[in-house]
Design a protein around this motif. Structure first.
Motif, PDB file in Angstrom:
ATOM      1  N   LEU A 235      59.656  47.445  40.828  1.00  0.00           N
ATOM      2  CA  LEU A 235      60.082  46.121  41.253  1.00  0.00           C
ATOM      3  C   LEU A 235      58.909  45.181  41.037  1.00  0.00           C
ATOM      4  O   LEU A 235      57.758  45.531  41.324  1.00  0.00           O
TER       5      LEU A 235
ATOM      6  N   GLU B 168      67.040  37.833  40.098  1.00  0.00           N
ATOM      7  CA  GLU B 168      67.126  36.717  41.034  1.00  0.00           C
ATOM      8  C   GLU B 168      65.744  36.134  41.345  1.00  0.00           C
ATOM      9  O   GLU B 168      65.611  34.910  41.519  1.00  0.00           O
ATOM     10  N   SER B 169      64.725  36.985  41.407  1.00  0.00           N
ATOM     11  CA  SER B 169      63.370  36.500  41.652  1.00  0.00           C
ATOM     12  C   SER B 169      62.883  35.644  40.487  1.00  0.00           C
ATOM     13  O   SER B 169      62.223  34.612  40.689  1.00  0.00           O
TER      14      SER B 169
ATOM     15  N   VAL C 238      61.503  40.185  47.152  1.00  0.00           N
ATOM     16  CA  VAL C 238      62.124  41.009  46.116  1.00  0.00           C
ATOM     17  C   VAL C 238      62.406  42.414  46.634  1.00  0.00           C
ATOM     18  O   VAL C 238      63.423  43.026  46.265  1.00  0.00           O
TER      19      VAL C 238
ATOM     20  N   ALA D  33      67.571  42.318  41.739  1.00  0.00           N
ATOM     21  CA  ALA D  33      66.550  41.673  42.576  1.00  0.00           C
ATOM     22  C   ALA D  33      65.483  41.006  41.719  1.00  0.00           C
ATOM     23  O   ALA D  33      65.033  39.892  42.021  1.00  0.00           O
ATOM     24  N   ILE D  34      65.069  41.663  40.636  1.00  0.00           N
ATOM     25  CA  ILE D  34      64.080  41.069  39.726  1.00  0.00           C
ATOM     26  C   ILE D  34      64.680  39.845  39.035  1.00  0.00           C
ATOM     27  O   ILE D  34      64.020  38.803  38.885  1.00  0.00           O
TER      28      ILE D  34
ATOM     29  N   ARG E  71      65.457  42.049  49.043  1.00  0.00           N
ATOM     30  CA  ARG E  71      66.704  41.851  48.295  1.00  0.00           C
ATOM     31  C   ARG E  71      67.161  43.151  47.638  1.00  0.00           C
ATOM     32  O   ARG E  71      68.353  43.480  47.659  1.00  0.00           O
ATOM     33  N   ALA E  72      66.237  43.901  47.065  1.00  0.00           N
ATOM     34  CA  ALA E  72      66.609  45.169  46.443  1.00  0.00           C
ATOM     35  C   ALA E  72      67.191  46.128  47.471  1.00  0.00           C
ATOM     36  O   ALA E  72      68.188  46.820  47.214  1.00  0.00           O
TER      37      ALA E  72
ATOM     38  N   THR F 128      57.866  40.757  41.203  1.00  0.00           N
ATOM     39  CA  THR F 128      58.300  39.406  41.551  1.00  0.00           C
ATOM     40  C   THR F 128      58.384  38.557  40.297  1.00  0.00           C
ATOM     41  O   THR F 128      57.655  38.770  39.322  1.00  0.00           O
ATOM     42  N   GLY F 129      59.280  37.564  40.344  1.00  0.00           N
ATOM     43  CA  GLY F 129      59.397  36.643  39.216  1.00  0.00           C
ATOM     44  C   GLY F 129      58.103  35.900  38.949  1.00  0.00           C
ATOM     45  O   GLY F 129      57.738  35.661  37.796  1.00  0.00           O
TER      46      GLY F 129
END
Length: 635
Positions: free
Chosen positions: A236, A153-154, A616, A150-151, A619-620, A238-239
């Motif tokens: 977790l 992809e972010s 995020v 998830a990280i 998604r996780a 975010t990008g």
């Protein structure tokens, strides 16, 4: 390739090593480097003078009032002990209050940004590589890899994924979990594609635990990365937040560490949801306050932090502590010590609570929290050997003292209550041959000394204790999105009252367990190193009875003894007695998902991340559910 990585080779080809020297530091030699940094906020002397001066002033005022109550016929030994305990505990309360007050003013005035870290500003374009490190120890591999994906992809969504490499740094000891990690990592690589820069390393020797895991990576690959981000197994981010942290590190050469304020998420049990609500509503005023007066001498919480690799390598090689077990040996609570050493080495450290997009998960039950707390207790008490270290900044020593004091306050509160009860009983003439004192109440005794002064001290102390919660509630009301995300003003207020009640009922259990933990550490008992439960907080009744049956019995005995002396005394002791007697049902209730979800349906203990989770987190959760379904179907 070293022998350490031989088992992991089947799972992944590691990148070429880029060694970086990381010397072990000495606590017996060293000088403080750098008095002020380009990123030091203005007016730090006056900020610190205001916070510490206000705390000292309020403590002196309250101490004078207590001394006046005790001075009647001279001060005996018990009264002197009570006075000393009161001074230390009130000082503890009031310094938290003053810091929270500063944070409250910052939040409502919206003066929040530091290091140009704001989601409202354009996202920086990065020019260097950053490593994302996820240490793991006997964790659920599928859950771990889902969070990492998830990280990943972010970050890809920011368009700057090429600036980041991912490392899963395993210290797992259980062979079956090691095998599962390799399988889960291979599956992750397949999902991300052949070009994904995601790596896995398993250590044969987990010496120095998490600190050794990180230092091993620094010494072998740190030379290739100007900065790295530490993630926990339940972290977790975010990008966007990660890119901004890396950009701030690139733009401020004096900074060694930038620590965000992680938001607790994904709680399903009543206890977990209560904790994430408290962290979301009360946490910001405390975090903004300490960031305001700590300045460039911030602390480090061990994860969700961006760190300059060169500064960490130069300054944060941890020594073995001398002395007797369990104080001697490997530094357990390594993050406080690493922060202190980096500051000694001439680097700035910053807390930036205004930057969102950082998340972690809390323990699912009081039992899980207390198990983790026992390990922290030993680690923080170890810091007594670090406090006299040469060249440490006084604010770094303050951080260490606060960590130590957190655990000594539990036995001190217990002693204060017992002494506060013993003094009236002594003056009332309690003896073995006469244990019945009709109508006796400690409140009556203390009021007789000076009714107005007693009431003033009580109200003032309780006000200092509860004020950070009230300020957090008011600050939440000033933030429309946060207020709505917590269910609105009425539900937030109900949540605050319910959280305060549950916390008060659990306080005697926590106080007892922490006091026992301090005694065990001082007696030389090691805490061990166990993996943590992440979701399920339930325990069979036999385990609850084994863990809390003695406390329930203690509560019943205390009730019988208090009632035999005076029903009024039993009423006075009822908050503590109830917490002890009801410890099993309280822990059982708060550990269940059913109770947590019942409140969630009524939007009590809600948070914005629960009602409208960021992508995020969504998604996780999706990935974890998919992996769980695949695992079930494959059985």
């Amino acid at each position: 390739m070293s022998a350490t990585d031989a088992p992991a080779q089947a799972a992944s080809t590691l990148p070429p090593e880029a060694p970086l020297d990381m010397p072990v530091q000495s606590l017996h030699a060293g000088r403080l480097q750098g008095r002020r940094f380009p990123t030091t906020p203005g007016g730090m002397f006056w900020r610190r003078a205001a916070v510490i001066g206000a705390a000292i002033g309020l403590t002196l005022v309250a101490t004078y009032q207590i001394w006046w109550l005790l001075r009647g016929e001279g001060t005996d030994v018990l009264e002197a002990v009570l006075l000393v305990l009161f001074v230390f505990l009130f000082a503890w309360i009031v310094q938290a209050f003053v810091g929270a007050l500063a944070g409250f003013v910052l939040i409502v005035s919206r003066r929040r940004a530091r290091l140009n870290l704001s989601a409202k500003l354009p996202r920086p374009e990065l020019s260097t590589r950053t490593a994302l490190l996820m240490p793991t120890y006997n964790e659920d591999p599928e859950r771990l890899m889902a969070g990492l994906q998830a990280i990943h992809e972010s970050l890809a969504a920011t368009g700057q994924l090429e600036c980041f490499d991912f490392f899963v740094l395993s210290d797992t000891r259980k062979p079956e979990v090691q095998r599962a990690e390799r399988v889960a990592f291979d599956a992750l690589r397949d999902r991300l594609g052949a070009g994904a820069r995601v790596f896995y390393r398993l250590r044969d020797d987990n010496h120095e635990r998490k600190a050794g895991n990180i230092s091993d990576w620094v010494r072998r690959w740190g030379g290739a990365y100007p900065q790295f981000l530490i993630l926990d197994a339940d972290s977790l981010m975010t990008g966007d937040t990660i890119v901004r942290l890396a950009g701030a590190m690139e733009g401020h050469d004096d900074v060694a560490l930038i620590q965000t304020l992680p938001v607790i998420v994904n709680g399903s049990t009543l206890f977990a949801r209560m904790q994430q609500f408290a962290g979301r509503v009360y946490g910001p005023v405390i975090a903004y306050g300490v960031a305001w007066w700590h300045g460039a001498e911030s602390n480090y919480w061990g994860h969700n932090a961006m760190i300059r690799t060169r500064a960490f390598a130069q300054c944060a090689g941890l020594p073995e502590l001398r002395g007797v077990k369990p104080f001697a040996g490997t530094v357990l609570s390594h993050d406080f010590v690493e922060a202190a050493l980096m500051r000694r080495g001439g680097w700035a450290l910053h807390m930036v609570p205004s930057l969102g997009g950082s998340y972690e998960e809390g323990p699912p039950s009081l039992t899980d929290m207390l198990v983790r707390d026992r390990r922290w207790c030993q680690g923080n008490l170890q810091h007594g050997a670090v406090l006299p270290g040469k060249g440490l900044h006084w604010v770094s020593r303050w951080h260490l003292l606060i960590g130590i004091g957190h655990y000594f306050t539990a036995p001190m509160w217990a002693m204060l209550m017992l002494v506060g009860l013993a003094i009236p009983l002594h003056h009332a003439g309690l003896a073995w041959g006469n244990i019945e004192l009709s109508g006796f109440s400690p409140t009556t005794y203390w009021r007789e000394q000076d009714p107005d002064r007693f009431l003033w001290v009580f109200v003032f102390t309780m006000g200092m204790l509860l004020a950070p919660k009230l300020m957090g509630f008011i600050a939440t009301m000033f933030d429309r999105d946060l207020r709505r995300g917590c269910g609105g003003a009425v539900r937030t207020f109900i949540g605050m009252l319910l959280e305060t009640l549950l916390a008060a009922l659990m306080a005697p259990v926590t106080m007892y367990v922490q006091s026992r933990g301090v005694a065990e550490v001082l007696a030389g008992k090691d805490s061990g190193w166990e993996s943590q439960r992440r979701d399920d907080g339930s325990l069979p009744f036999s385990s609850l009875l084994r863990s809390y049956g003695g406390l329930s019995l203690l509560g019943v005995l205390a009730a019988v003894m208090a009632w035999s002396i005076s029903p009024a005394l039993a009423a006075w002791m009822s908050p503590v007695i109830l917490g002890l007697v009801l410890s099993i049902p309280i822990v059982m209730l708060t550990s269940t998902r059913a109770a947590g979800q019942w409140l969630r349906r009524r939007r009590i203990f809600c948070t914005p991340e629960e009602l409208s989770p960021p992508p995020v987190l969504v998604r996780a959760s999706e990935l974890r559910a998919q992996r769980g379904a695949e695992s079930t179907s494959g059985m």
